[in-house]
Design an enzyme around this catalytic site. Structure first.
Site, PDB file in Angstrom:
ATOM      1  N   THR A  15      -1.007   3.053   9.628  1.00  0.00           N
ATOM      2  CA  THR A  15      -0.342   2.462   8.412  1.00  0.00           C
ATOM      3  C   THR A  15      -0.831   3.108   7.059  1.00  0.00           C
ATOM      4  O   THR A  15      -1.837   3.856   7.077  1.00  0.00           O
ATOM      5  CB  THR A  15      -0.791   0.840   8.497  1.00  0.00           C
ATOM      6  OG1 THR A  15      -2.169   0.766   8.218  1.00  0.00           O
ATOM      7  CG2 THR A  15      -0.444  -0.040   9.696  1.00  0.00           C
ATOM      8  N   ASP A  16       0.067   2.740   6.105  1.00  0.00           N
ATOM      9  CA  ASP A  16      -0.151   3.332   4.881  1.00  0.00           C
ATOM     10  C   ASP A  16      -0.820   2.225   3.866  1.00  0.00           C
ATOM     11  O   ASP A  16      -1.103   1.017   4.240  1.00  0.00           O
ATOM     12  CB  ASP A  16       0.980   3.821   4.069  1.00  0.00           C
ATOM     13  CG  ASP A  16       2.279   3.075   3.847  1.00  0.00           C
ATOM     14  OD1 ASP A  16       1.786   1.764   3.902  1.00  0.00           O
ATOM     15  OD2 ASP A  16       3.319   3.552   3.668  1.00  0.00           O
ATOM     16  N   GLN A  17      -1.006   2.305   2.520  1.00  0.00           N
ATOM     17  CA  GLN A  17      -1.450   1.351   1.740  1.00  0.00           C
ATOM     18  C   GLN A  17      -0.616   0.120   1.727  1.00  0.00           C
ATOM     19  O   GLN A  17      -1.273  -1.006   1.140  1.00  0.00           O
ATOM     20  CB  GLN A  17      -1.667   2.049   0.216  1.00  0.00           C
ATOM     21  CG  GLN A  17      -2.256   1.303  -0.660  1.00  0.00           C
ATOM     22  CD  GLN A  17      -2.593   1.980  -2.104  1.00  0.00           C
ATOM     23  OE1 GLN A  17      -2.005   3.192  -2.277  1.00  0.00           O
ATOM     24  NE2 GLN A  17      -3.426   1.449  -2.973  1.00  0.00           N
TER      25      GLN A  17
END
Length: 139
Positions: A15-17
């Protein structure tokens, strides 16, 4: 038409931010789907490579519909969209647990020899794989 299904648990590292799956990870998941598809029709990528046949990606197209998130399990659905004895186009649909389509797309692959990296005819070089693709491709 055969559709292969591969389940993938979304890991935190994917996942990203924003808390959703980073877009490039869908490519990795499609590779998992392709590998399972090839196994479903009776072949192994590793064995094909030992025999000198590679299948590099020449084109990828994805449409992002809905974000997959950490903690979910997604299903990668894979099929042969098109096949012409030199090029294979795989179709993909990645769906979350709620049944929402997260990604749709395709990837095109040309079979080449390991030593020259020049395209080959699967029909001539590997007739059993050709027959399998013909049986399972989208009509």
């Amino acid at each position: 038409m055969h559709i292969s299904n591969a389940k993938i648990e979304v890991r935190y590292a994917e996942t990203d931010q924003m808390g959703v799956v980073y877009h490039a990870n869908y490519l990795v998941w499609c590779e998992i789907g392709r590998t399972k598809f090839i196994e479903d029709i009776g072949f192994k990528y590793a064995q094909l490579e030992k025999e000198g046949i590679l299948s590099p990606v020449v084109n990828v197209q994805f449409s992002y519909k809905y974000p997959a998130k950490y903690g979910e399990t997604v299903e990668v659905r894979t099929w042969v969209e098109d096949y012409n004895s030199v090029k294979v186009t795989y179709g993909y649909e990645i769906v979350n647990e709620a049944g929402k389509v997260c990604v749709t797309g395709t990837s095109e692959h040309v079979c080449v020899t390991k030593e020259s990296f020049r395209p080959i005819s699967i029909k001539r070089k590997y007739p059993s794989l050709h027959e399998a693709y013909e049986k399972v491709k989208k009509q």
